[in-house]
Design a protein around this motif. Structure first.
Motif, PDB file in Angstrom:
ATOM      1  N   SER A  42      60.794   8.279  79.142  1.00 16.14           N
ATOM      2  CA  SER A  42      60.497   9.001  77.905  1.00 16.14           C
ATOM      3  C   SER A  42      59.329   8.333  77.200  1.00 16.14           C
ATOM      4  O   SER A  42      59.292   7.107  77.048  1.00 16.14           O
ATOM      5  CB  SER A  42      61.711   9.027  76.972  1.00 16.14           C
ATOM      6  OG  SER A  42      61.336   9.550  75.698  1.00 16.14           O
ATOM      7  N   SER A  43      58.387   9.165  76.758  1.00 19.55           N
ATOM      8  CA  SER A  43      57.235   8.670  75.993  1.00 19.55           C
ATOM      9  C   SER A  43      57.367   9.048  74.522  1.00 19.55           C
ATOM     10  O   SER A  43      56.370   9.104  73.799  1.00 19.55           O
ATOM     11  CB  SER A  43      55.943   9.269  76.564  1.00 19.55           C
ATOM     12  OG  SER A  43      55.976  10.684  76.490  1.00 19.55           O
ATOM     13  N   VAL A  44      58.595   9.314  74.070  1.00 22.16           N
ATOM     14  CA  VAL A  44      58.818   9.782  72.709  1.00 22.16           C
ATOM     15  C   VAL A  44      58.302   8.801  71.661  1.00 22.16           C
ATOM     16  O   VAL A  44      57.928   9.197  70.544  1.00 22.16           O
ATOM     17  CB  VAL A  44      60.318  10.091  72.489  1.00 22.16           C
ATOM     18  CG1 VAL A  44      61.137   8.807  72.485  1.00 22.16           C
ATOM     19  CG2 VAL A  44      60.529  10.885  71.214  1.00 22.16           C
ATOM     20  N   VAL A  59      58.855   0.938  68.482  1.00 14.56           N
ATOM     21  CA  VAL A  59      59.697   2.128  68.324  1.00 14.56           C
ATOM     22  C   VAL A  59      60.573   2.318  69.562  1.00 14.56           C
ATOM     23  O   VAL A  59      61.771   2.627  69.454  1.00 14.56           O
ATOM     24  CB  VAL A  59      58.821   3.378  68.091  1.00 14.56           C
ATOM     25  CG1 VAL A  59      59.698   4.630  67.983  1.00 14.56           C
ATOM     26  CG2 VAL A  59      57.982   3.217  66.836  1.00 14.56           C
ATOM     27  N   ALA A  60      59.978   2.123  70.753  1.00 13.83           N
ATOM     28  CA  ALA A  60      60.757   2.253  71.984  1.00 13.83           C
ATOM     29  C   ALA A  60      61.915   1.273  71.997  1.00 13.83           C
ATOM     30  O   ALA A  60      63.037   1.609  72.408  1.00 13.83           O
ATOM     31  CB  ALA A  60      59.844   2.030  73.196  1.00 13.83           C
ATOM     32  N   GLY A  61      61.669   0.048  71.521  1.00 14.32           N
ATOM     33  CA  GLY A  61      62.732  -0.949  71.469  1.00 14.32           C
ATOM     34  C   GLY A  61      63.851  -0.544  70.526  1.00 14.32           C
ATOM     35  O   GLY A  61      65.038  -0.751  70.823  1.00 14.32           O
ATOM     36  N   VAL A  78      68.984   1.084  80.180  1.00 17.01           N
ATOM     37  CA  VAL A  78      67.792   1.645  79.543  1.00 17.01           C
ATOM     38  C   VAL A  78      66.854   0.487  79.242  1.00 17.01           C
ATOM     39  O   VAL A  78      67.185  -0.410  78.462  1.00 17.01           O
ATOM     40  CB  VAL A  78      68.137   2.395  78.240  1.00 17.01           C
ATOM     41  CG1 VAL A  78      66.871   3.021  77.643  1.00 17.01           C
ATOM     42  CG2 VAL A  78      69.196   3.459  78.493  1.00 17.01           C
ATOM     43  N   GLU A  79      65.702   0.496  79.887  1.00 18.17           N
ATOM     44  CA  GLU A  79      64.734  -0.581  79.716  1.00 18.17           C
ATOM     45  C   GLU A  79      63.475  -0.041  79.056  1.00 18.17           C
ATOM     46  O   GLU A  79      63.159   1.147  79.165  1.00 18.17           O
ATOM     47  CB  GLU A  79      64.371  -1.200  81.073  1.00 18.17           C
ATOM     48  CG  GLU A  79      65.535  -1.874  81.773  1.00 18.17           C
ATOM     49  CD  GLU A  79      65.123  -2.473  83.109  1.00 18.17           C
ATOM     50  OE1 GLU A  79      63.995  -2.147  83.576  1.00 18.17           O
ATOM     51  OE2 GLU A  79      65.895  -3.259  83.679  1.00 18.17           O
ATOM     52  N   THR A  80      62.761  -0.917  78.378  1.00 20.69           N
ATOM     53  CA  THR A  80      61.476  -0.524  77.799  1.00 20.69           C
ATOM     54  C   THR A  80      60.354  -1.194  78.574  1.00 20.69           C
ATOM     55  O   THR A  80      60.487  -2.333  79.041  1.00 20.69           O
ATOM     56  CB  THR A  80      61.385  -0.918  76.317  1.00 20.69           C
ATOM     57  OG1 THR A  80      61.508  -2.337  76.192  1.00 20.69           O
ATOM     58  CG2 THR A  80      62.463  -0.218  75.510  1.00 20.69           C
ATOM     59  N   GLN A  81      59.258  -0.467  78.681  1.00 18.58           N
ATOM     60  CA  GLN A  81      58.053  -1.004  79.303  1.00 18.58           C
ATOM     61  C   GLN A  81      56.888  -0.549  78.425  1.00 18.58           C
ATOM     62  O   GLN A  81      56.426   0.589  78.538  1.00 18.58           O
ATOM     63  CB  GLN A  81      57.890  -0.498  80.734  1.00 18.58           C
ATOM     64  CG  GLN A  81      56.700  -1.106  81.455  1.00 18.58           C
ATOM     65  CD  GLN A  81      56.604  -0.620  82.896  1.00 18.58           C
ATOM     66  OE1 GLN A  81      57.059   0.464  83.224  1.00 18.58           O
ATOM     67  NE2 GLN A  81      56.014  -1.421  83.756  1.00 18.58           N
ATOM     68  N   GLY A  82      56.485  -1.444  77.505  1.00 17.30           N
ATOM     69  CA  GLY A  82      55.503  -1.027  76.518  1.00 17.30           C
ATOM     70  C   GLY A  82      56.107   0.077  75.662  1.00 17.30           C
ATOM     71  O   GLY A  82      57.196  -0.065  75.111  1.00 17.30           O
ATOM     72  N   PRO A  83      55.431   1.212  75.556  1.00 14.78           N
ATOM     73  CA  PRO A  83      55.942   2.302  74.719  1.00 14.78           C
ATOM     74  C   PRO A  83      56.947   3.211  75.425  1.00 14.78           C
ATOM     75  O   PRO A  83      57.439   4.168  74.824  1.00 14.78           O
ATOM     76  CB  PRO A  83      54.671   3.086  74.389  1.00 14.78           C
ATOM     77  CG  PRO A  83      53.806   2.879  75.591  1.00 14.78           C
ATOM     78  CD  PRO A  83      54.085   1.480  76.074  1.00 14.78           C
ATOM     79  N   TYR A  84      57.227   2.935  76.688  1.00 14.90           N
ATOM     80  CA  TYR A  84      58.083   3.831  77.478  1.00 14.90           C
ATOM     81  C   TYR A  84      59.527   3.352  77.512  1.00 14.90           C
ATOM     82  O   TYR A  84      59.811   2.148  77.549  1.00 14.90           O
ATOM     83  CB  TYR A  84      57.556   3.939  78.918  1.00 14.90           C
ATOM     84  CG  TYR A  84      56.266   4.706  79.015  1.00 14.90           C
ATOM     85  CD1 TYR A  84      56.262   6.101  79.075  1.00 14.90           C
ATOM     86  CD2 TYR A  84      55.040   4.031  79.049  1.00 14.90           C
ATOM     87  CE1 TYR A  84      55.070   6.815  79.172  1.00 14.90           C
ATOM     88  CE2 TYR A  84      53.845   4.733  79.129  1.00 14.90           C
ATOM     89  CZ  TYR A  84      53.868   6.115  79.186  1.00 14.90           C
ATOM     90  OH  TYR A  84      52.688   6.817  79.260  1.00 14.90           O
TER      91      TYR A  84
END
Length: 592
Positions: A42-44, A59-61, A78-84
């Protein structure tokens, strides 16, 4: 399973965004890159950064922290990678996928209780089917297939132009000239090749004969057209004698692709039942209706269309578009949705048709029009009117012959003696050759022009039909060597399969790719873009070949439980690729 996982992710994202006070109208879901170990991303966070007053990665975090992955069945983390945000699959997701995909109906979606008519091909019955128009039946059939897989109740229609001037000319020529008047008999013994000689002769006569002779011929042609308009049975039967014979031959050609139809809807139906006449009255009542240049027309400039739509001649005869408007209203009454596949030269007519249907009070949300560019051979564009083009039959004949050569070149004497006889070679040549034509055409976006090239279409090593078909044959070969009937797959195997034993990256990548197939069907049906399925088959073939190279299935040193799990994965692969090829209308050979 992917559809279930996506629904689960959507619910989790919506709940997290709502809790954080963010809007939930756009979740930014997308497929992650190949090098990311997740099945959905998700790029929300990009969209919400300004509203949140924070950088997208922050925000992703926040969103990831709000999602309780322990409450999710198909997502392990659910992992974050930068903004994703990346959603990783659970073991239960992979196990459920393997269980579902070992069924031969895998990829078919639940019944939507919605009817769709797909009208395609609809070439004028004036002679053999031409290569340039071959994209219409191939795209149309694939659209019908993917809609059927996606749970729609689909009918396939061929709209027969049996009322226009071309058919009146053909009928007059057929009745006027004898065998000795036309060119010599064609090499191909099928009715449309025989009768098209009369059509060509008629057109040549009208262009070159003396003025008085042409006037007499035109009077007879006009008489046929007026007879059809008046509902005269004799005129209808005269034209039908030609139309039905030519159409019969054309459908034999199309059956080679194979393409078949549920109904042939004749244009004259709407003249004979009064629908076209009643529609003319309604058109004349519209504010846009004017009588100019000896014809009734609709002025559509206020609707963004510069060219008027002519719907009634001064002599009271209707036009093709008049009958087609009645045809479409009939489709709207009979079906929930109507899909029409049209050549790019019909773009203006398509806009005029849709606008006029709206003016008549129809809900044109029911109508979807798919426009395509034509197919060329490397030599250039082709034409059939004077018999100077390339017929679809010729293309299919050459495809089979070239495929036969490819198959024979790849066979060594041991394979020929032990496994494949001449009948097998002939079968494979047909499956590969015709499959190459269909796949090469349907795999491109419809609006992009195609130049058909043999070397590319029949390349067993490149991403072509043979490349994908070979995966199916390889799956069948593995299952047969293990004593499993490829048609039933793992149904006859009593040993319980443990999907957790599929631990290698190649196994997991293949299983995750298999899991996406129903979603590919769903999206291709929504977009009316069967080329999405073709794109998927190439990715699938790459994943399977990587698995085949790195993960032996039947080797002596493979643990029995792993062997059974890998056999289940092969069976799942077999069903997946077979059904994907079925959507594209491409045969899935059992051996190659």
């Amino acid at each position: 399973m992917f559809l279930s996982l996506r629904a689960e992710v959507e619910d989790a994202l919506e709940e997290a965004l709502s809790t954080l006070g963010f809007p939930t109208d756009d979740l930014g879901l997308e497929e992650p890159p190949d090098d990311v170990d997740s099945v959905l991303a998700s790029s929300v966070a990009f969209r919400l950064a300004d509203e949140a007053g924070a950088a997208p990665p922050q925000v992703a975090g926040q969103i990831a922290a709000e999602i309780d992955d322990e409450q999710l069945m198909y997502v392990s983390d659910v992992e974050t990678q930068g903004p994703y945000l990346n959603f990783l699959p659970s073991d239960g997701y992979l196990a459920a996928t393997l269980d579902e995909a070992t069924d031969d109906s895998y990829g078919t979606l639940p019944d939507r209780e919605e009817s769709v008519v797909v009208e395609h091909t609809s070439a004028n019955p004036t002679g053999p089917v031409h290569v340039g128009r071959a994209r219409n039946p191939i795209i149309g059939d694939a659209i019908a297939n993917v809609l059927g897989f996606a749970g729609y109740d689909v009918d396939r229609h061929y709209y027969v132009n049996d009322a226009g001037r071309q058919m009146a000319v053909f009928t007059w020529a057929y009745e006027t000239f004898d065998e000795e008047d036309v060119e010599e008999a064609p090499e191909r013994d099928r009715i449309e090749y025989d009768l098209v000689r009369y059509y060509r002769k008629g057109n040549a006569f009208l262009e070159n004969a003396a003025e008085a002779d042409v006037e007499a011929a035109e009077a007879e042609i006009e008489s046929i057209m007026r007879g059809l308009e008046m509902g005269d049975n004799e005129a209808y039967e005269r034209v039908s004698e030609v139309v039905d014979q030519v159409l019969g031959g054309m459908t034999e050609c199309l059956a080679r692709l194979p393409v078949e139809f549920d109904e042939f809807v004749k244009e004259t139906r709407f003249m004979r039942n009064g629908a076209a006449e009643a529609l003319v009255d309604r058109l004349q009542d519209l504010d846009e209706a004017v009588y100019e240049e000896d014809a009734w027309q609709l002025e559509l400039a206020d609707h963004g269309i510069d060219k008027n739509l002519v719907f009634l001649r001064s002599d009271g005869t209707s036009l093709y578009v008049t009958r087609d408007l009645a045809h479409h209203e009939w489709k709207f009454d009979e079906y929930d949705r109507a899909v029409t596949v049209l050549g790019e030269d019909h773009k203006l007519q398509a806009r005029q048709l849709r606008t006029t249907l709206e003016l008549l009070g129809n809900d044109t949300d029911q109508l979807q029009q798919v426009l395509y560019s034509y197919v060329n051979l490397p030599e250039g564009k082709m034409s059939t009117r004077r018999g100077t083009g390339v017929d679809l039959d010729d293309l299919l004949d050459e495809a089979i012959e070239r495929a036969r050569g490819e198959v024979e070149d790849r066979m060594d004497d041991r394979i020929r003696d032990d496994n494949l006889d001449e009948a097998d070679i002939e079968r494979i040549a047909h499956q590969v050759g015709i499959g190459a034509v269909r796949y090469d055409i349907v795999s491109k976006q419809p609006t992009k022009a195609i130049t058909f090239e043999w070397d590319r279409a029949l390349d067993f090593e490149a991403q072509s039909a043979p490349y994908v078909q070979y995966v199916h044959a390889r799956c069948c070969g593995i299952l047969e060597e293990a004593g499993i009937d490829p048609e039933t797959g793992m149904d006859d195997v009593e040993t319980a399969v443990d999907a957790d034993l599929l631990e290698t990256p190649e196994e997991r990548d293949l299983l995750e790719t298999i899991a996406r197939f129903p979603a590919v069907v769903d999206e291709a049906a929504d977009d009316l873009e069967p080329h999405q399925v073709a794109t998927y088959t190439r990715e699938f073939a790459d994943r399977f070949n990587a698995f085949y190279r790195e993960c032996p299935v039947l080797a002596d040193d493979v643990d029995p439980a792993v062997r059974e799990a890998r056999l289940a994965l092969v069976a799942a692969s077999k069903h997946t690729v077979a059904n994907a090829l079925a959507i594209l209308g491409v045969a899935a050979p059992r051996s190659m």
